[in-house]
Every structure is written in C-alpha cells, then in structure tokens.
Scaffold this active site. Structure first.
Site, mmCIF file in Angstrom:
data_model
loop_
_atom_site.group_PDB
_atom_site.id
_atom_site.type_symbol
_atom_site.label_atom_id
_atom_site.label_comp_id
_atom_site.label_asym_id
_atom_site.label_seq_id
_atom_site.Cartn_x
_atom_site.Cartn_y
_atom_site.Cartn_z
ATOM 1 N N CYS A 426 30.451 28.182 2.812
ATOM 2 C CA CYS A 426 29.281 27.749 2.046
ATOM 3 C C CYS A 426 28.789 26.373 2.481
ATOM 4 O O CYS A 426 27.577 26.127 2.545
ATOM 5 C CB CYS A 426 29.589 27.758 0.558
ATOM 6 S SG CYS A 426 30.975 26.698 0.076
ATOM 7 N N HIS A 470 32.193 25.180 -4.325
ATOM 8 C CA HIS A 470 31.005 25.779 -3.714
ATOM 9 C C HIS A 470 29.984 24.692 -3.415
ATOM 10 O O HIS A 470 29.965 23.635 -4.060
ATOM 11 C CB HIS A 470 30.411 26.822 -4.661
ATOM 12 C CG HIS A 470 29.365 27.690 -4.038
ATOM 13 N ND1 HIS A 470 29.554 28.351 -2.847
ATOM 14 C CD2 HIS A 470 28.094 28.002 -4.441
ATOM 15 C CE1 HIS A 470 28.470 29.044 -2.554
ATOM 16 N NE2 HIS A 470 27.567 28.844 -3.500
ATOM 17 N N ASP A 486 20.565 29.335 -2.627
ATOM 18 C CA ASP A 486 21.964 29.511 -2.241
ATOM 19 C C ASP A 486 22.046 30.473 -1.066
ATOM 20 O O ASP A 486 21.961 31.697 -1.236
ATOM 21 C CB ASP A 486 22.774 30.052 -3.416
ATOM 22 C CG ASP A 486 24.277 29.970 -3.153
ATOM 23 O OD1 ASP A 486 24.660 29.675 -2.011
ATOM 24 O OD2 ASP A 486 25.063 30.179 -4.093
#
Length: 692
Positions: A426, A470, A486
């Site tokens: 991520c 994250h 995202d």
C-alpha cells in the site's frame, strides 16, 4: 543505589544471626527473581539478562561449594565492568526505562554479596520493589498474576528461612498464604472500588526516545510492508451503536505531505515532546449511538487514531487541522479516549488556500521522469476528477499486484513500480499516486493509519492489529474538497473488504515470519477461540481495573443511590478502613483466646494443668512437664507413675521428630494416661474418706 542504602540501613537495625542461608530459602529467592525478570525480557538488553542469569547461578553454585563467592576487590571489579557496559549502552539517554534497567543490574549484582540471613531480608525487600517496577511497563492481567506468584514465592521463602527444618514447611507456607489472601481480598476489593483514586505509579512518563512497533511519522516504500508482518495489537474499539462495515474502517493517524527523495514525511512535525502522562481514563459512562471508545496501546507518539468525520468527546484528546487528533503528551502507556462520528453536509464551495495548495503540490526538483511524463499526458487529456479516476482504472485494469514481498526499488523507484515491477504494497502505491497527482497539478497527500479490524470475542469490540497498517491518498478536487483515493482498493479489493489475510492468501506471506502468532492459524478454531477469550479478559482488565481512575470512579459512584461525591467517598473509605481494622482486631483477640483449643495436644495438656490445680499443685511460669509431674507425685502419690509417663510423652511429642502415625499414637496414649490419673485420684480420695 540510594534505594539499596536505605533498605540496608533499615534492615541493619534488626539483629540477625550471621549464619549461612538455608538452601531451600535461597532457591525460592532465586525462583522469585526469575519470575520478576520475565515481564521485562522484551525490553532488557540481552547482555543484561545474561549477566543476571550468570550472577544468580554463581550464587546457587556457591551454596553447594562448587565455586566461591568473590571477595571485595573482585566484586568491585565485576561491578565496574558491568556498570561500564551499561553506561556505554545507554549513551547518555536517561529515562524511567534506563533507570529501571540499572535497577535490574543492581539487583543482579546483589547476589554476589548474599551470605547471611540479613542479606536475605535486604534482597527480599528489593525484589518486592522490583515487582512494582514491572507495572511501569506491563499492566496486563497475566503479568499481574506472574507478579503475584513471585511475591507469594518470596513469602514462602521467608517462612522457610525462619523454619528450615520444620517438616511440611512448604505446604504449610502456601496454606497460610492462601488463608491470608481469603481474609484480606474482600477488604482489598472494597478499598480499590471506594478509596479516592490517585494516578498510579505506572502513569509516570516513560518516554525514552526508543522506537516502538507502530506507525511512524515517516514512510519509505517498504516500511508498512514490514509492519504488516506483526500481529501485535495497535488498539481496540468499542462502539455505542452498529460497527461500521469493514470497508469503511479507515483509522486516520497522520498526514505525510513532504517528499524527500524516496521518503514521505511531515513538513511540520510534533516538535518538542513535553514529558508528562496522558490521562488514561478518557472515556467514562455509557456510549451514545455514534460514539466509540478507543483503547490505544503505548506508541510513544502524540497522534490518536480516528474514523473520518469524528469529533473529540473526552478531554484527553484534541482535534487539530486536517481532521487529525492529538494527545497533549506522548502516549507512553495505554490510553483510553472517546470520539463521536458526525454526519456533516458536503462542503462543495471550499477553496484550498494558496499556501496549502503549494504545500500539497511539492515535489523534488528531479527524479522519476516517466511518472512526470505520465502526469503531463493525463493533464492534457483530462480534468482533475478524470485524472484521479484514470489512475484508479490503470491500477485496476493493468497487471499490478499487491504483495508483502515487494522487490527492491532502485533510484527512481516510482518509475520502476509504475512501469516495470508493478508489484508493491500500500505504501508503494499511495506514494506513487500522490506523486503523479501532484505532477499533474492536483493537490494530494499521503494518509497513514490503519484499515480494518477484526471482531473480538462475542463481537463486542474490534481489535486492530499492526498488520492492519495502511496508507492511502487524499486528493483535493475543487468543489468537493478532500476525497479519499485508495489505489489498494483498485488493485486488491479483498484487502479493503475483508483484510490482509485474504488479500495475500494466494501468496502465502501472511505472518510468515511470526510462527508463534495465533492469528497465523486462522484455520484452527480452538486456537482462535482461546486467543480471543484471552484478549477479552485482558481488554476488560485494562478498561475496568487498570483504567479505573478518578473519572471512572466518580461515574460509578454517581450511579449509587443518593449519589456520591468526594466528601461522601472519603467518609465511606474511612468507615471501611475502620470496620476492617475492628474486625481484624476482634478476630485476632478471639484467635488468641481460643488458639490453644485448636491443638488437640494442647487441649489435653491444658486439662492436665487443670487437674494439677484441683490437686493443689498450680502450674508455675516456665515450669517443665517433668517438674510439674514430680510435684504432682509428691502431692498425689497414687498418680506418680502415670504423671511421669504423661510428662515423658509430652516431651517426646514436642521435642522429637514424629511421623503422622506416631503423633496420633501419642495423642491416644495421653488421653488414656489422663483418664487413668483421674480414676486414681478419685479412688485415692475415696479411700482416704473412709479411714477412721
């Protein structure tokens, strides 16, 4: 060292025989020391643990003559060497953490001068103090039980020290401790609930500047993928209403807005971290719908984690710009705080101030030319919203992969990720997306926190772990404000919908380096059940015992009939203490009065004393059974032989080593002799009455 000097001074006033220590008592002392070291193994340096083990083993071997304890000069040399290693390790840092480490070192060195009973008492008090030091770093219920077991071992050792040769001393010691616990536990519970709460010792600031596992204020491409291999708890959350869906659990922590080469960081850091403790009991009372309590594990950082669109309810957390929350002090202990989600209308007329626009468009002057060319191409063809959508479409349709095993990114790592490797975590994709958006003229920022969270036992609360860490993107779209973008949701939807485990299931990399974690074995129901039950016990312990402080206590007192304030609480506490002391005094007096009656031998001896008194032979202070029997024989010649046998049996019972069967035999013999003496005295008196 002043602690040792003070303890030594107090103990030196007592008089102890200068004899060697009983081996059993020393063994219990060493065992207690081992238990008290266990909670600190995760923070003590390896060399210090090894030194303590070697010093304790040295003392144990010396007990049996295998080695000799060092003399004064050798002890001084060992102390200087170990203290020098400690100073070199600390490197000028001073905190509660380093002070506690030095205390452990001093306890270890104390083993080399433990020779007499007096030394046992000194070390006894020092180890009791060490047990309180453990609470500075761990307040979980299992570590509390370890500390209690260590203290109990110390007390058993103390009893063995004073009666080393008494048969069954160990069993009797544990039984005595159990009875004391049963007697004192109700008073302890009452005082805990009603005594006016003060900040506990373990709430002092512990900030040491050393890193803890958790979110950092910088982000390099591989940082979060490394953090994702840890199953340690980050925080737990209890909701007043329905839990949000998994995909909506974005826990915002901090914003990274400045790109320094390959590293994202905060342009404005937290600055000077003023020492002090964070109020631990931030959430009290029942939760209203929309509210949620967070119990955060220690991070040594000031940022708090919250869902988007929240506001602070408890006073120990404050809202800052960028929809972020901060503590006034670093969270060096577990912290409980309360927030509430607000339903806000979309603010479509907002305009980003020029200063902020420049801040969120910052990029290095050079580097990643292919990513810059991609941004220019998108800028020519699309408006802002379409550029963002184009990046998500690119991630979704092209062969990009979400992996916990990302390749090494060389110079111009964003180009390598976007055009060559196409494999990352991520943090890689969030950083690359912000770079492209900024290069295309769209203000953007990296947001770091956690996403997700698993339900605890019974679905009562959420457990957010380090592998839920994250990073995502927020982009500024004129007319809409900041929107969440995202890229992970486009590349690996399973990560956002159900968690990291499902997202990397095919890769088999979930917690691959942590084989002891129960979360790794999700396919074994018994392990998962046991792990969740233990977590629930610890969670309730931290909320209602460790976190039971001033606000929590007053909230509980307000629920009692009539309501309780500080004044009434003080009166109630004084009454409990007074009643407890009165009951304890009455019980002690009653036990002292009836203590002799509990011993069958003592009861028979008391009956014999009464028989002697009726015969005109009162017992004298300090008189032995044999002397009393001789006087009784002169006064009552008929019972002379029985009295002497009775006295010899009493002496044999109290001053000879007996097993259980022979002890019962003595008891039966005394009863027969006592009955015989009574008959002989009655017969003698009856015969004397018939004489002319």
């Amino acid at each position: 060292m002043s602690v040792f000097q003070g303890l030594s001074g107090e103990v030196s006033e007592l008089k102890f025989p200068d004899t060697g220590l009983p081996s059993k008592a020393l063994l219990w002392l060493i065992g207690s020391f081992s238990l008290l070291l266990t909670p600190q193994l995760d923070r003590l340096p390896v060399w210090l643990i090894a030194a303590c083990v070697v010093l304790a083993v040295w003392r144990w071997l010396a007990q049996y003559g295998r080695v000799r304890l060092p003399g004064r000069w050798l002890r001084t040399g060992i102390m200087l060497v170990l203290v020098s290693v400690y100073v070199a390790t600390v490197q000028g840092r001073f905190s509660v953490d380093t002070a506690a480490s030095f205390f452990v070192l001093a306890v270890g060195l104390k083993w080399l001068e433990t020779r007499s009973v007096r030394d046992f008492y000194v070390l006894f008090f020092i180890l009791v103090y060490l047990s309180t030091v453990n609470f500075l770093f761990h307040q979980e219920i299992h570590w509390t039980l370890v500390n209690i077991l260590a203290i109990a071992s110390l007390l058993v050792g103390l009893q063995i020290l004073n009666a080393p040769d008494l048969p069954g001393s160990m069993k009797a010691g544990w039984k005595r401790l159990g009875l004391l616990l049963v007697k004192t536990l109700p008073i302890v519970v009452l005082l805990f609930v009603f005594f006016p709460r003060m900040a506990p010792l373990w709430s002092v600031p512990l900030v040491s500047g050393e890193a803890r596992t958790g979110i950092s204020d910088t982000m390099r491409p591989g940082d979060i993928s490394s953090l994702a291999q840890s199953s340690e708890r980050a925080f737990r959350v209890t909701f007043g209403g329905e839990m949000p869906a998994y995909r909506d659990r974005y826990w915002r922590g901090l914003v990274l807005d400045y790109l320094d080469g390959e590293t994202w960081r905060q342009r404005r850091g937290d600055g000077y971290r003023k020492p002090g403790r964070v109020a631990m009991d931030g959430g009290v009372g029942d939760l209203d719908p929309g509210q949620y309590d967070v119990l955060l594990e220690p991070t040594d950082q000031r940022w708090a984690f919250a869902l988007e669109g929240s506001r602070a309810v408890s006073a120990n957390v404050v809202e800052e710009s960028e929809d972020l929350f901060r503590f006034r002090r670093p969270a060096d202990t577990s912290v409980r705080y309360r927030l509430e989600r607000e339903v806000t209308e979309e603010r479509g007329l907002e305009t980003l101030p020029p200063a902020q626009a420049r801040r969120y468009l910052q990029l290095p002057a050079t580097g990643n030319p292919r990513a810059r060319a991609l941004a220019e191409d998108l800028r020519r063809r699309f408006a802002d919203r379409e550029i963002v959508q184009s990046m998500l479409t690119r991630f979704r349709e092209q062969p990009y992969f979400y992996t916990l095993r990302p390749p090494q990114m060389p110079e111009n790592g964003i180009d390598t990720l976007l055009f060559d490797a196409k494999r990352g975590f991520c943090a890689h994709y969030a950083g690359a997306t912000v770079f492209v958006l900024r290069a295309a003229g769209i203000p953007a920022r990296v947001v770091v926190g956690y996403q997700g969270g698993d339900r605890g036992a019974g679905g009562e609360y959420l457990i957010v772990r380090q592998y839920d860490a994250h990073a995502w993107v927020e982009a500024w779209i004129e007319g809409r404000g900041w929107i969440r973008v995202d890229p992970t949701a486009a590349i690996a939807p399973d990560r956002i919908e159900s968690g990291l485990r499902d997202a990397v299931a095919n890769e088999g990399s979930f917690l691959e380096d942590d084989w002891t974690s129960p979360q790794r074995y999700s396919d074994i129901p018994m392990i998962q059940w046991a792990s969740l039950q233990l977590d629930r016990i610890n969670y309730q312990w931290q909320r209602w015992v460790v976190g039971y402080q001033g606000q929590s206590q007053m909230d509980l007192m307000s629920r009692l009939p009539g309501g309780f304030g500080l004044k009434e609480l003080g009166y109630l506490t004084a009454g409990i203490v007074g009643a407890g002391l009165l009951i304890a005094g009455l019980m002690s007096a009653w036990q002292a009065r009836l203590g002799g009656r509990r011993d069958a031998f003592r009861r028979i001896v008391d009956t014999w004393h009464q028989l002697c008194s009726r015969a005109g032979v009162p017992v004298r202070t300090g008189e032995t059974p044999a002397a009393l029997a001789s006087r009784l024989a002169r006064a009552e010649p008929a019972v002379a032989e029985s009295a002497r046998l009775f006295a010899r049996t009493v002496n044999s019972h109290y001053y000879s080593d007996h097993s259980g069967e022979s002890g019962d035999g003595d008891l039966r013999r005394l009863r027969r002799l006592l009955a015989t003496m009574k008959k002989q005295m009655r017969r003698s008196h009856s015969t004397a009455g018939k004489r002319p």
